[in-house]
Design a protein around this motif. Structure first.
Motif, PDB file in Angstrom:
ATOM      1  N   GLN A  78       0.822  -1.203   0.000  1.00  0.00           N
ATOM      2  CA  GLN A  78       0.000   0.000   0.000  1.00  0.00           C
ATOM      3  C   GLN A  78       0.862   1.260   0.000  1.00  0.00           C
ATOM      4  N   TYR A  79       2.028   1.196   0.662  1.00  0.00           N
ATOM      5  CA  TYR A  79       2.883   2.368   0.757  1.00  0.00           C
ATOM      6  C   TYR A  79       4.218   2.193   0.032  1.00  0.00           C
ATOM      7  N   LEU A  80       4.791   1.007   0.113  1.00  0.00           N
ATOM      8  CA  LEU A  80       6.020   0.736  -0.620  1.00  0.00           C
ATOM      9  C   LEU A  80       5.645   0.070  -1.932  1.00  0.00           C
ATOM     10  N   ARG A  81       6.025   0.681  -3.058  1.00  0.00           N
ATOM     11  CA  ARG A  81       5.608   0.203  -4.371  1.00  0.00           C
ATOM     12  C   ARG A  81       6.811   0.043  -5.289  1.00  0.00           C
ATOM     13  N   ALA A  82       6.790  -1.023  -6.084  1.00  0.00           N
ATOM     14  CA  ALA A  82       7.714  -1.175  -7.209  1.00  0.00           C
ATOM     15  C   ALA A  82       6.940  -1.975  -8.239  1.00  0.00           C
ATOM     16  N   ASP A  83       6.214  -1.257  -9.117  1.00  0.00           N
ATOM     17  CA  ASP A  83       5.350  -1.935 -10.073  1.00  0.00           C
ATOM     18  C   ASP A  83       5.408  -1.238 -11.415  1.00  0.00           C
ATOM     19  N   ASN A  84       4.456  -1.581 -12.307  1.00  0.00           N
ATOM     20  CA  ASN A  84       4.477  -1.035 -13.662  1.00  0.00           C
ATOM     21  C   ASN A  84       4.236   0.460 -13.706  1.00  0.00           C
ATOM     22  N   ASP A  85       3.722   1.017 -12.624  1.00  0.00           N
ATOM     23  CA  ASP A  85       3.328   2.424 -12.629  1.00  0.00           C
ATOM     24  C   ASP A  85       4.318   3.347 -11.932  1.00  0.00           C
ATOM     25  N   GLY A  86       5.236   2.787 -11.159  1.00  0.00           N
ATOM     26  CA  GLY A  86       6.166   3.646 -10.446  1.00  0.00           C
ATOM     27  C   GLY A  86       7.053   2.836  -9.528  1.00  0.00           C
ATOM     28  N   VAL A  87       8.014   3.494  -8.937  1.00  0.00           N
ATOM     29  CA  VAL A  87       8.993   2.840  -8.089  1.00  0.00           C
ATOM     30  C   VAL A  87       9.179   3.654  -6.822  1.00  0.00           C
ATOM     31  N   GLY A  88       9.139   2.993  -5.663  1.00  0.00           N
ATOM     32  CA  GLY A  88       9.481   3.689  -4.438  1.00  0.00           C
ATOM     33  C   GLY A  88       8.337   3.765  -3.448  1.00  0.00           C
TER      34      GLY A  88
END
Length: 287
Positions: A78-88
């Protein structure tokens, strides 16, 4: 700068971004019970291969052809992201807007292969990352969605120990659609603004590099390029996805259009790729 990769192509930078320090406490932030599941796995591990023909930089008359294969890690916390839409880190998300960290990349080019830059330093492989505000603008034609992106990214030279090369601001309007049959489509229009440091990387001619056909030029900050982009992806199976992307950059009206290193008003980038998921979690991600 010449370079944002959207949807599946952004996986090119995810394996690089995975090495960046994460803020540990965000990884352990509890998810509210009412947060809806998206149906996508919380994490995935796999590989991606990309081949592209890229304009060396906006205004260049040269094409750079490269291929790369990399492992990747996707994490959709939910808060830490590393996916097709963004990083961080994505510390803020509401139905109207969200704040995260975006990334982009571009292959380098050799000055010896470009008559305009011969004798000058090579352009290294550049990676970008920095904060981004995304604004959801609602429904769009074709059952799509409109989104306004406002990213500010630092630019670093991967070929020279991540030397800082400057910064970009790239406001853009994007349309995306997930269609039946596991097809995904996207298109966008954006303006790329660069500070003087980054502009000098592409367009400045220092006295040491002046020739009879290459006069001295001092680069300026401002509009680097106007950009149109499009992407298409297809899930072939649960684990395999193929994708393609295209972009047109124009330096018409750009701050450094008069540089002797500018030889083409418009240029293009095209690429294809395939991604494969090796492992995925049973746990589902939340939006």
């Amino acid at each position: 700068m010449p370079r944002s990769l959207h949807m599946r192509p952004v996986l090119l930078t995810l394996s690089l971004a995975a090495a960046l320090p994460a803020i540990a406490q965000t990884q352990n932030t509890p998810v509210p019970p009412e947060a809806p599941a998206t149906g996508r796995a919380l994490w995935e591990i796999g590989g991606v291969a990309i081949g592209a023909s890229q304009q060396a930089y906006p205004g260049s008359g040269q094409q750079v052809r490269r291929g790369i294969a990399l492992p990747y890690l996707l994490y959709r916390g939910q808060y830490l992201r590393a996916d097709n839409d963004g990083v961080g880190v994505r510390p803020v998300k509401t139905p109207l807007y969200e704040f995260d960290v975006s990334a982009a990349a571009a292959f380098g080019s050799s000055a010896s292969n470009d008559p305009v830059r011969r004798g000058m330093p090579n352009l290294g492989t550049l990676v970008e990352f920095g904060p981004r505000v995304k604004v959801n603008l609602g429904a769009a034609p074709g059952d799509g969605r409109w989104r306004l992106d406002l990213p500010v990214r630092g630019v670093f030279d991967l070929s020279h120990q991540l030397t800082y090369r400057g910064a970009v601001f790239q406001p853009g309007l994007y349309w995306s659609r997930r269609a039946r049959g596991a097809w995904s489509f996207g298109a966008g229009a954006s303006l790329v603004f660069a500070d003087r440091k980054l502009a000098s990387t592409f367009y400045e001619v220092a006295p040491a590099y002046v020739t009879a056909t290459r006069p001295a030029y001092e680069a300026r900050s401002g509009l680097l390029a106007s950009r149109l982009s499009a992407t298409i992806a297809k899930d072939i199976t649960r684990d395999w996805t193929v994708f393609s992307f295209a972009r047109i950059d124009s330096v018409a009206g750009a701050a450094n259009r008069a540089s002797p290193l500018v030889r083409a008003t418009t240029g293009h980038t095209i690429g294809i790729g395939v991604s494969w998921t090796w492992l995925r979690s049973e746990a589902r991600a939340v939006d």
